[in-house]
Design a protein around this motif. Structure first.
Motif, short mmCIF file in Angstrom:
data_model
loop_
_atom_site.label_atom_id
_atom_site.label_comp_id
_atom_site.label_asym_id
_atom_site.label_seq_id
_atom_site.Cartn_x
_atom_site.Cartn_y
_atom_site.Cartn_z
N ASP A 81 48.84 52.83 42.37
CA ASP A 81 47.98 53.83 43.01
C ASP A 81 47.19 54.62 41.96
OD1 ASP A 81 48.84 53.08 45.50
OD2 ASP A 81 50.40 54.62 45.61
N TYR A 82 47.86 54.97 40.88
CA TYR A 82 47.19 55.72 39.81
C TYR A 82 46.13 54.84 39.13
CZ TYR A 82 46.40 58.30 35.49
OH TYR A 82 45.80 58.97 34.44
N PHE A 83 46.49 53.59 38.85
CA PHE A 83 45.55 52.72 38.14
C PHE A 83 44.32 52.42 38.99
CE2 PHE A 83 49.56 51.49 35.88
CZ PHE A 83 49.24 52.17 34.72
N ALA A 84 44.48 52.37 40.29
CA ALA A 84 43.32 52.16 41.17
C ALA A 84 42.34 53.31 41.06
CB ALA A 84 43.79 52.00 42.61
N GLU A 85 42.82 54.49 40.68
CA GLU A 85 41.95 55.65 40.52
C GLU A 85 41.24 55.66 39.17
OE1 GLU A 85 44.22 59.17 41.07
OE2 GLU A 85 44.81 58.70 43.13
N PHE A 143 37.67 34.42 32.87
CA PHE A 143 37.59 34.82 31.46
C PHE A 143 37.50 36.33 31.32
CE2 PHE A 143 34.67 36.15 28.06
CZ PHE A 143 35.44 35.82 26.95
N THR A 144 36.64 36.95 32.10
CA THR A 144 36.43 38.39 32.01
C THR A 144 37.74 39.15 32.16
OG1 THR A 144 34.16 38.24 32.81
CG2 THR A 144 35.26 40.35 33.09
N ALA A 145 38.55 38.75 33.14
CA ALA A 145 39.78 39.48 33.43
C ALA A 145 40.95 39.06 32.55
CB ALA A 145 40.15 39.30 34.90
N ALA A 146 41.04 37.77 32.24
CA ALA A 146 42.23 37.23 31.58
C ALA A 146 42.33 37.60 30.11
CB ALA A 146 42.28 35.71 31.74
N ARG A 147 41.29 38.17 29.55
CA ARG A 147 41.39 38.62 28.15
C ARG A 147 42.48 39.68 28.01
NH1 ARG A 147 35.30 40.12 26.97
NH2 ARG A 147 35.35 40.44 29.23
N ARG A 173 44.06 35.36 44.19
CA ARG A 173 43.51 34.00 44.26
C ARG A 173 44.27 33.03 43.37
NH1 ARG A 173 37.81 33.61 41.92
NH2 ARG A 173 38.43 31.90 40.55
N LEU A 174 44.60 33.46 42.14
CA LEU A 174 45.22 32.56 41.17
C LEU A 174 46.73 32.45 41.35
CD1 LEU A 174 43.33 33.48 37.87
CD2 LEU A 174 42.99 31.47 39.33
N GLU A 187 39.01 44.45 41.50
CA GLU A 187 38.47 43.15 41.07
C GLU A 187 39.58 42.31 40.43
OE1 GLU A 187 35.57 41.73 37.43
OE2 GLU A 187 35.06 43.58 38.50
N PHE A 188 40.41 42.95 39.61
CA PHE A 188 41.50 42.23 38.94
C PHE A 188 42.54 41.78 39.96
CE2 PHE A 188 45.51 41.66 36.82
CZ PHE A 188 45.18 41.04 35.63
N THR A 189 42.95 42.67 40.86
CA THR A 189 44.01 42.30 41.80
C THR A 189 43.54 41.23 42.79
OG1 THR A 189 43.45 44.22 43.18
CG2 THR A 189 45.24 44.49 41.60
#
Length: 401
Positions: free
Chosen positions: A365-369, A128-132, A383-384, A376-378
């Motif tokens: 790479d930019y978004f990881a920064e 739920f936290t991520a899928a919003r 998993r899904l 956590e999202f990736t």
């Protein structure tokens, strides 16, 4: 989903196609939710509404108003589907109230193996936290439960104001108003400001004639013609901008929320929008103006500025920080790359996060920064959707392979 897996095909759901990016493109199966519409349930005790994912925001807003209910905050247009809008992080402006996704209390998700998951803070809370704001990478959203409240009135005050005054008083304007935004007209020192605040009434909507004159005739009809002239003869754009920035006068009106928050947008354009830390807004705007002033760029569209409070959604542009949004536009058919490239340099220098549905050049790479919870999202995506059933070129770029 199960059939696509059998045939080894990728799958993407698409809403109204409002995004400027290829976030919904696929070389496999495209799912259109045109018939997955309507309100599924209203819970007046919990003050929530559950709506099918393909429901256009326009239909939801009208239906809620009919029930005496409203969303707390919304964007400035309502053509998108609820799932498309939330999955890409669509937002309005608000001192205390956040994006559409921040108002989600539950959602239903079909995952890569065809499972149907019900997600909420109590059930599958990590998903739920991520899928919003899931970018379509975790599964296909089939229903969303939003928090709602009894319908209320907003008083809007739209007023021209010099850019220097807006920047000098920005913190005060933000603090004193529930919803504050402004539009700066490049090649000028002029803005149009808009302040929306709750009102006890009475309801005083825009007159039919005056509303049509400013929202349709000036903001759409005349503006379309002005942009056509500017595209044909770019040298005229600074003069047109000065006229356009003074064409709209001060006005005040009181109406139900969606009639205040949203307005028609009929002039076609391309857009880039970045979220930056709210504390960096004034510096960012000054740098953007200086860049335009010293260049030979001709920008016929105003720059839109809004804010939202920090939220707890991993890929929200407001994740973990109070944010200001700077949206730049160019008329469709006009070369935009130089302007967008120069502006993006400024946004990136302030750790900007681009809107997921609008033009940008960033990668994983930019978004990881700039997203502390990116990993956590990736990891949840791994998993899904381990076989990348929801993969496409855009997600490969922004989330990694």
């Amino acid at each position: 989903m199960r059939k696509a897996a059998e045939d080894d095909l990728r799958v993407k759901a698409v809403g109204t196609g409002h995004s400027f990016t290829s976030i919904a493109a696929t070389d496999g199966v495209m799912i259109r939710p045109d018939l997955l519409t309507g309100i599924r349930a209203i819970d007046r005790d919990a003050m929530t509404v559950t709506v099918e994912a393909g429901t256009p925001l326009k239909r939801l807003n009208v239906a809620l108003a009919r029930e005496g209910l409203s969303l707390t905050n919304m964007g400035d247009i309502m053509e998108q589907t609820v799932s498309g809008a939330t999955s890409t992080g669509t937002h309005g402006t608000g001192r205390d109230s956040g994006s559409l996704a921040a108002q989600i209390k539950g959602l239903e998700l079909v995952t890569a193996d065809g499972s149907v998951l019900t997600c909420s803070p109590e059930e599958n809370p990590e998903i739920f936290t991520a899928a919003r704001i899931g970018l379509g990478a975790l599964g296909i959203v089939t229903a969303i439960t939003f928090a709602v409240e009894p319908i209320f009135l907003l008083t809007a005050r739209e007023e021209p104001m010099p850019l220097e005054r807006v920047l000098a008083e920005f913190d005060q304007l933000w603090a004193e108003n529930e919803h504050f935004e402004f539009y700066w007209f490049p090649h000028t020192g002029n803005t149009i400001t808009k302040r929306n605040n709750r009102s006890p009434g009475p309801e005083r909507p825009l007159g039919q004639l005056s509303g049509w004159f400013e929202d349709e005739f000036l903001s759409n009809g005349v503006f379309q013609v002005a942009n056509l002239v500017g595209r044909a003869v770019p040298a005229t754009i600074p003069s047109i901008a000065k006229i356009a920035s003074r064409a709209l006068s001060t006005r005040t009106y009181t109406d139900i929320p969606y009639k205040v928050f949203t307005s028609p947008r009929r002039v076609r354009f391309v857009e880039m929008e970045y979220a930056i830390p709210r504390a960096a807004l004034v510096d960012t705007l000054r740098e953007l103006k200086a860049m335009v002033d010293r260049s030979d760029l001709r920008v016929s569209f105003p720059v839109e500025v809004r804010t939202t409070p920090a939220d707890d959604i991993p890929l929200s542009t407001a994740s973990g920080r109070d944010s200001a949004y700077v949206a730049i536009h160019m008329f469709r058919g006009t070369p935009y790359q130089r302007y967008f490239t120069a502006a993006e340099r400024i946004f990136v220098a302030h750790e900007g996060r681009p809107h997921w549905g609008k033009l940008h050049t960033q990668n994983a790479d930019y978004f990881a920064e700039v997203y502390p919870r990116f990993a956590e999202f990736t990891a949840l995506r791994d998993r899904l959707d381990p076989h990348r059933r929801f993969q496409n070129d855009y997600l490969r770029r922004v989330l990694g392979a």
